[in-house]
Design a protein around this motif. Sequence first.
Motif, PDB file in Angstrom:
ATOM      1  N   SER A 113       0.835  -1.206   0.000  1.00  0.00           N
ATOM      2  CA  SER A 113       0.000   0.000   0.000  1.00  0.00           C
ATOM      3  C   SER A 113       0.870   1.257   0.000  1.00  0.00           C
ATOM      4  N   GLU A 116       2.259   1.906  -3.460  1.00  0.00           N
ATOM      5  CA  GLU A 116       1.264   2.512  -4.332  1.00  0.00           C
ATOM      6  C   GLU A 116       1.209   4.025  -4.117  1.00  0.00           C
ATOM      7  N   ALA A 461      -4.017   6.562  -9.121  1.00  0.00           N
ATOM      8  CA  ALA A 461      -2.835   5.726  -8.904  1.00  0.00           C
ATOM      9  C   ALA A 461      -1.715   6.111  -9.847  1.00  0.00           C
ATOM     10  N   ASN A 465       0.751   0.182  -9.264  1.00  0.00           N
ATOM     11  CA  ASN A 465      -0.437   0.198  -8.414  1.00  0.00           C
ATOM     12  C   ASN A 465      -0.981  -1.208  -8.236  1.00  0.00           C
ATOM     13  N   LEU A 466      -1.884  -1.371  -7.278  1.00  0.00           N
ATOM     14  CA  LEU A 466      -2.463  -2.668  -6.927  1.00  0.00           C
ATOM     15  C   LEU A 466      -3.772  -2.950  -7.636  1.00  0.00           C
ATOM     16  N   SER A 470      -6.339  -2.865  -4.376  1.00  0.00           N
ATOM     17  CA  SER A 470      -5.783  -1.771  -3.586  1.00  0.00           C
ATOM     18  C   SER A 470      -6.524  -1.577  -2.263  1.00  0.00           C
TER      19      SER A 470
END
Length: 586
Positions: A113, A116, A461, A465-466, A470
């Motif tokens: 996190s 990100e 983002a 990024n996730l 996320s």
Amino acid sequence: MAERNLSVASATARRKKSVAEEPVTSILPGGDVPYDPDHEFNPDEEVLAALGYKSEFKREFSLFTTFCVSFAVLGLLPSFASTLFYGMGYAGTAGMTWGWLVAMVGIQCVAMSMAELCSSMPTSGGLYYAAAVLAPPGWGPFAAWITGWSNWMGQVTAAPSVDYGVSAMILAAASVQNPNYTPTNYQTFLLTVFIMIIHGFMSSLPTRWLAQVNSGGSTFNFIALVIVIILIPAGTDRVSRGLEKFTPSSEVWGTIYQGTDFPAGVSVLMSFIGVIWTMSGYDSPFHLAEECSNANIASPRAIVLTSATGGVFGWFLQLVVAYTVVDIDAVLSSSLGQPFAAYLMQCMPQKITLAILALTIIAGFAMGQGCMIAASRVTFAYARDDCFPLSSYWKKVNARTQTPVNAVWFNCVIGILLLFLIFGGVLAIGALFSIGAIAAFVAFTTPIFIRVFFVGNRFRAGPWNLGKFSVVVGTIASAFVALMVPILCLPSTTGADLTPQTMNWTCLVYGGPMLAILIWWFVSARKWFKGPKVNIEHMMLGREGNLVEGEEVKGNDSGSDIAPVELPVDKKIAELEDSNRLTDPK
């Protein structure tokens, strides 16, 4: 047709928002272009300018060298050796084996996190900047204030705690060589201060030298870690002492050492202080982002790479120690004053013990220097926004080295003052480790929590990024830290056994300054601290999207003092809008 074109233009204008007013601002959408007619921005400068800052450092860190600093700060081998008292002492080998795995789930979620956020906002202010930008309107300065001070407390305690561990190992090695020698508190204090001063001089070097020194230190750290992981099981002499070569797995994994008065499950959670403190150095790439090329990709990759590598190899180290330790009580009560050295003496020949201690000491020295570098960048970033008294001194960049030398020595002096806790005993100086764990993870998670529960899908983002995971990952990270903060403040004893000597002083040593900081906010700071400041002009478009050329816009809702500017017109805007680097990844 003209009316249609006007309608399209109006719709386009409504979609455009100020770079400073987006929930996340480092990936520039079409039109949100920093404007400076006298300077040609490179991609890294464009990203940083969108965050409101002018590039002031040379970008001489790469993905590898940034990872090297971060891994050196992580310092698995010396970190493990310094916190063995907590990891082994609270829950024994069970906490070191499956306990490490449980803790790493939460820690890895925090790291991803954070990465990100770093990709979206690659600035030295890091978490402090992210908290201000992501916070709801009007709450930005307060979020930045809490995050910044908590992060600084974690950073400023890192180098002295590491150097204390190094000094204790040096003196323990002397005791191994000469059993008649017993280290004293003042000897440990003076040696630690000496190492701190050396690190202060080293951290004042130019960026290129720092990158090379930390590359060497990180490489040694990794090599030493691998050597120790192999050497301990290969060199153990437990058999010659009438023991099995390795403790049976059922005993290693299934027996929880009751090192506290709490239930076994709580004892395992309390042992996480060793994991959390060991794994709290992966935020360094965030703070070095302004010195890293291709920062919004390289820096988050370095964060995740550091956390993942540290988690795997740290677990291997935990396993070899858990399978070879002989007597946990003897390790914790040894007169050597250093549990790792006491453990080695139980299961290794003297020469191998000294060799492992030597590797650990050198790795710890490199780690301490990396910690001081990272802390100085945090201090510089916060002083740049006038967080500290006399900030004008701490935010200066040395003209010769192009590094924040004043910030280095400011942190060094604070660290030396904290070392007087040595004279309060093991539990007093141990507060440095638990403060570092709590302060760092509170700062890590505050902007993550805001991003998950207040920003949601409005989060813009960065290129790393996730995606759809996320929010899930951020929720797990927030829950993990919310659980661990009170756990890490618990004393190991309760009831009549709880005395000032056995008290966990973390809640006082961390909570006291944070309470003072809160009082400072409500009494004074809220009147003048406006969060991250910008020091470069921007092309800014209105939040409501209905401004036209020539109109002025106000500063962002976080409270940053962004001066109104007129919207300039330049053909460079169209060129930059076509660049893939400056488009919203969604």
